[in-house]
Enzyme design. Structure first.
Site, short mmCIF file in Angstrom:
data_model
loop_
_atom_site.label_atom_id
_atom_site.label_comp_id
_atom_site.label_asym_id
_atom_site.label_seq_id
_atom_site.Cartn_x
_atom_site.Cartn_y
_atom_site.Cartn_z
N GLY A 43 0.85 -1.19 0.00
CA GLY A 43 0.00 0.00 0.00
C GLY A 43 0.88 1.23 0.00
O GLY A 43 2.01 1.18 0.51
N GLN A 48 2.98 10.00 1.32
CA GLN A 48 4.28 9.32 1.38
C GLN A 48 5.18 9.65 0.19
O GLN A 48 6.38 9.35 0.22
CB GLN A 48 4.09 7.80 1.43
CG GLN A 48 3.43 7.33 2.71
CD GLN A 48 3.34 5.83 2.74
OE1 GLN A 48 2.41 5.25 2.20
NE2 GLN A 48 4.31 5.18 3.35
N CYS A 87 5.80 0.02 7.37
CA CYS A 87 5.43 1.19 6.57
C CYS A 87 6.65 1.59 5.74
O CYS A 87 7.76 1.63 6.27
CB CYS A 87 5.03 2.34 7.50
SG CYS A 87 4.53 3.83 6.62
N LEU A 88 6.43 1.89 4.46
CA LEU A 88 7.56 2.26 3.60
C LEU A 88 8.22 3.56 4.08
O LEU A 88 9.37 3.81 3.75
CB LEU A 88 7.09 2.41 2.14
CG LEU A 88 6.63 1.11 1.46
CD1 LEU A 88 6.15 1.39 0.04
CD2 LEU A 88 7.72 0.05 1.46
N HIS A 129 -4.53 1.24 7.43
CA HIS A 129 -3.19 1.82 7.56
C HIS A 129 -3.02 3.00 6.59
O HIS A 129 -2.55 4.08 6.98
CB HIS A 129 -2.15 0.73 7.30
CG HIS A 129 -0.73 1.20 7.31
ND1 HIS A 129 0.19 0.79 8.24
CD2 HIS A 129 -0.06 2.05 6.48
CE1 HIS A 129 1.36 1.38 8.00
NE2 HIS A 129 1.23 2.14 6.93
N GLU A 130 -3.45 2.79 5.34
CA GLU A 130 -3.29 3.85 4.34
C GLU A 130 -4.23 5.03 4.61
O GLU A 130 -3.86 6.18 4.43
CB GLU A 130 -3.52 3.31 2.93
CG GLU A 130 -2.58 2.18 2.50
CD GLU A 130 -1.11 2.47 2.74
OE1 GLU A 130 -0.70 3.64 2.65
OE2 GLU A 130 -0.37 1.52 3.04
N HIS A 133 -2.78 7.44 6.93
CA HIS A 133 -1.81 8.36 6.34
C HIS A 133 -2.47 9.68 5.89
O HIS A 133 -1.88 10.74 5.98
CB HIS A 133 -1.12 7.72 5.13
CG HIS A 133 0.07 6.87 5.47
ND1 HIS A 133 1.19 7.38 6.08
CD2 HIS A 133 0.31 5.55 5.28
CE1 HIS A 133 2.09 6.39 6.24
NE2 HIS A 133 1.57 5.27 5.77
NI NI Z 1 2.49 3.40 5.81
#
Ligand code: NI
Length: 164
Positions: A43, A48, A87-88, A129-130, A133
């Site tokens: 995701g 991000q 998380c990236l 999760h997304e 963000h």
């Molecule tokens: Ni994330």
């Protein structure tokens, strides 16, 4: 496309709605999928990649590429479950997070078509999760405060080193 890391203020902004779903948005979506796949993610949310707009992309374990523009979570299950998240924007840190097991989300896709999706399992997890963000929330906000403080400190040090 570069994924921004913990410590960058854009991750803490409340993202604004996408006003028009046009070619610029569609190519952004394509680039986000590329970046996500290259980074081994499932995701990726627009903040991000430094764009504070309400848009995220997901490819969970069913392999389907899903685009969520101006999403709204309209229902969540009372049943909660724990799952290890990463998380990236916070590379190499993983921790268990408790969230509702199922969610219902309404959004538009890259063609502007409105849809409603009921998700469970990994897909429900990634969507939540997304979605966080877009609200400026990171998964470390949902773990023990002392663990969160340690992770933040580690990334502060890393960022300081990189700018020297
Ligand atoms: Ni994330």
């Amino acid at each position: 496309m570069e994924v921004v890391r913990l410590g960058n203020d854009v991750l803490r902004d409340h993202a604004v709605p996408v006003e028009e779903i046009n070619d610029e948005i569609r190519s952004l979506v394509e680039e986000m999928f590329d970046t996500m796949v290259k980074s081994d993610g499932i995701g990726l949310a627009a903040p991000q990649i430094g764009r504070s707009i309400r848009l995220f992309v997901v490819r969970a374990d069913d392999g389907v590429k899903r685009v969520f523009i101006n999403p709204q979570i309209i229902a969540t299950s009372q049943e909660m479950c724990s799952y290890e998240e990463g998380c990236l924007s916070i590379p190499k840190y993983y921790d268990d997070v408790i969230r509702p097991e199922r969610v219902t989300v309404q959004a538009r896709n890259e063609n502007g078509r409105r849809f409603t999706l009921e998700a469970d399992g990994l897909l429900a997890r990634v969507i939540q999760h997304e979605y966080d963000h877009l609200e400026g929330i990171l998964f470390i906000d949902r773990i023990a405060p002392e663990k969160k403080a340690k992770v933040e400190e580690k990334f502060r040090k890393k960022a300081a080193k990189e700018t020297v």
